[in-house]
Motif scaffolding. Sequence first.
Motif, PDB file in Angstrom:
ATOM      1  N   LEU A  10       0.837  -1.197   0.000  1.00 52.02           N
ATOM      2  CA  LEU A  10       0.000   0.000   0.000  1.00 52.02           C
ATOM      3  C   LEU A  10       0.876   1.252   0.000  1.00 52.02           C
ATOM      4  N   ARG A  11       1.917   1.258   0.811  1.00 54.90           N
ATOM      5  CA  ARG A  11       2.821   2.404   0.880  1.00 54.90           C
ATOM      6  C   ARG A  11       3.472   2.655  -0.486  1.00 54.90           C
ATOM      7  N   LYS A  12       3.958   1.595  -1.125  1.00 53.96           N
ATOM      8  CA  LYS A  12       4.592   1.743  -2.438  1.00 53.96           C
ATOM      9  C   LYS A  12       3.609   2.282  -3.470  1.00 53.96           C
ATOM     10  N   LEU A  13       2.388   1.793  -3.436  1.00 50.25           N
ATOM     11  CA  LEU A  13       1.366   2.278  -4.364  1.00 50.25           C
ATOM     12  C   LEU A  13       1.098   3.762  -4.135  1.00 50.25           C
ATOM     13  N   ARG A  14       0.920   4.140  -2.860  1.00 48.94           N
ATOM     14  CA  ARG A  14       0.667   5.549  -2.535  1.00 48.94           C
ATOM     15  C   ARG A  14       1.802   6.430  -3.032  1.00 48.94           C
ATOM     16  N   LYS A  15       3.029   6.022  -2.745  1.00 48.46           N
ATOM     17  CA  LYS A  15       4.186   6.816  -3.160  1.00 48.46           C
ATOM     18  C   LYS A  15       4.315   6.865  -4.677  1.00 48.46           C
ATOM     19  N   ARG A  17       2.042   7.070  -6.711  1.00 47.75           N
ATOM     20  CA  ARG A  17       1.052   8.031  -7.192  1.00 47.75           C
ATOM     21  C   ARG A  17       1.409   9.461  -6.785  1.00 47.75           C
ATOM     22  N   GLY A  18       2.517   9.610  -6.044  1.00 47.92           N
ATOM     23  CA  GLY A  18       2.946  10.931  -5.612  1.00 47.92           C
ATOM     24  C   GLY A  18       2.069  11.528  -4.528  1.00 47.92           C
ATOM     25  N   ILE A  19       1.457  10.674  -3.733  1.00 48.27           N
ATOM     26  CA  ILE A  19       0.545  11.121  -2.678  1.00 48.27           C
ATOM     27  C   ILE A  19       1.218  10.884  -1.330  1.00 48.27           C
ATOM     28  N   THR A  20       1.205  11.889  -0.480  1.00 45.60           N
ATOM     29  CA  THR A  20       1.781  11.741   0.855  1.00 45.60           C
ATOM     30  C   THR A  20       0.777  11.058   1.779  1.00 45.60           C
ATOM     31  N   ALA A  21       1.285  10.518   2.874  1.00 42.14           N
ATOM     32  CA  ALA A  21       0.405   9.911   3.872  1.00 42.14           C
ATOM     33  C   ALA A  21      -0.555  10.960   4.439  1.00 42.14           C
ATOM     34  N   ALA A  22      -0.073  12.192   4.575  1.00 44.42           N
ATOM     35  CA  ALA A  22      -0.927  13.275   5.076  1.00 44.42           C
ATOM     36  C   ALA A  22      -2.075  13.554   4.104  1.00 44.42           C
ATOM     37  N   GLU A  23      -1.771  13.587   2.807  1.00 46.33           N
ATOM     38  CA  GLU A  23      -2.820  13.821   1.810  1.00 46.33           C
ATOM     39  C   GLU A  23      -3.841  12.691   1.808  1.00 46.33           C
ATOM     40  N   LEU A  24      -3.349  11.455   1.870  1.00 45.08           N
ATOM     41  CA  LEU A  24      -4.249  10.306   1.876  1.00 45.08           C
ATOM     42  C   LEU A  24      -5.126  10.304   3.113  1.00 45.08           C
ATOM     43  N   SER A  25      -4.519  10.570   4.256  1.00 42.45           N
ATOM     44  CA  SER A  25      -5.305  10.563   5.495  1.00 42.45           C
ATOM     45  C   SER A  25      -6.362  11.663   5.487  1.00 42.45           C
ATOM     46  N   LYS A  27      -7.846  12.964   2.847  1.00 41.20           N
ATOM     47  CA  LYS A  27      -8.888  12.584   1.887  1.00 41.20           C
ATOM     48  C   LYS A  27      -9.805  11.502   2.453  1.00 41.20           C
ATOM     49  N   MET A  28      -9.214  10.553   3.186  1.00 41.20           N
ATOM     50  CA  MET A  28      -9.980   9.420   3.706  1.00 41.20           C
ATOM     51  C   MET A  28     -10.670   9.719   5.034  1.00 41.20           C
ATOM     52  N   GLY A  29     -10.254  10.807   5.696  1.00 42.32           N
ATOM     53  CA  GLY A  29     -10.840  11.134   6.993  1.00 42.32           C
ATOM     54  C   GLY A  29     -10.244  10.322   8.138  1.00 42.32           C
ATOM     55  N   PHE A  30      -9.052   9.777   7.916  1.00 37.00           N
ATOM     56  CA  PHE A  30      -8.332   9.050   8.952  1.00 37.00           C
ATOM     57  C   PHE A  30      -7.195   9.922   9.455  1.00 37.00           C
ATOM     58  N   SER A  31      -6.687   9.590  10.627  1.00 37.14           N
ATOM     59  CA  SER A  31      -5.484  10.280  11.079  1.00 37.14           C
ATOM     60  C   SER A  31      -4.291   9.738  10.295  1.00 37.14           C
ATOM     61  N   GLN A  32      -3.251  10.538  10.220  1.00 32.10           N
ATOM     62  CA  GLN A  32      -2.053  10.102   9.516  1.00 32.10           C
ATOM     63  C   GLN A  32      -1.440   8.883  10.209  1.00 32.10           C
ATOM     64  N   SER A  33      -1.535   8.839  11.527  1.00 28.38           N
ATOM     65  CA  SER A  33      -0.984   7.685  12.248  1.00 28.38           C
ATOM     66  C   SER A  33      -1.762   6.409  11.927  1.00 28.38           C
ATOM     67  N   TYR A  34      -3.060   6.549  11.656  1.00 26.06           N
ATOM     68  CA  TYR A  34      -3.871   5.379  11.290  1.00 26.06           C
ATOM     69  C   TYR A  34      -3.411   4.831   9.942  1.00 26.06           C
ATOM     70  N   ILE A  35      -3.157   5.712   8.974  1.00 24.33           N
ATOM     71  CA  ILE A  35      -2.623   5.295   7.673  1.00 24.33           C
ATOM     72  C   ILE A  35      -1.268   4.623   7.887  1.00 24.33           C
TER      73      ILE A  35
END
Length: 103
Positions: A10-15, A17-25, A27-35
């Motif tokens: 999942l991390r490799k896929l996110r990266k 796509r050029g998306i940070t964990a902060a951006e993903l969290s 967008k998804m409504g999760f905390s960054q620590s949850y991601i």
Amino acid sequence: MKHYFKGEKLRKLRKSRGITAAELSAKMGFSQSYINHFETDRAVPNVNALGEILKYLGTDIPSFFGDELDPNKRTLLNTISQLSEEQIVLLTELLQSFSSSKK
């Protein structure tokens, strides 16, 4: 219980796509620590959350798991990802009753 989720994938896929964990969290409504917990295998997202994350990342559950699952399990995951939370709870109870009746 064995699970097939691989956080590093999942991390490799996110990266990729050029998306940070902060951006993903955000967008998804999760905390960054949850991601981060997902990506480091300290937590496994439920199928609906995983489906939404993967959709945002431009893929889907069957594609994410690719060759890791046999075709029947990929079909099952795809079907489950279309269910509501209530339907998933009911399906889980049904499947657990099958498992209990084998004993």
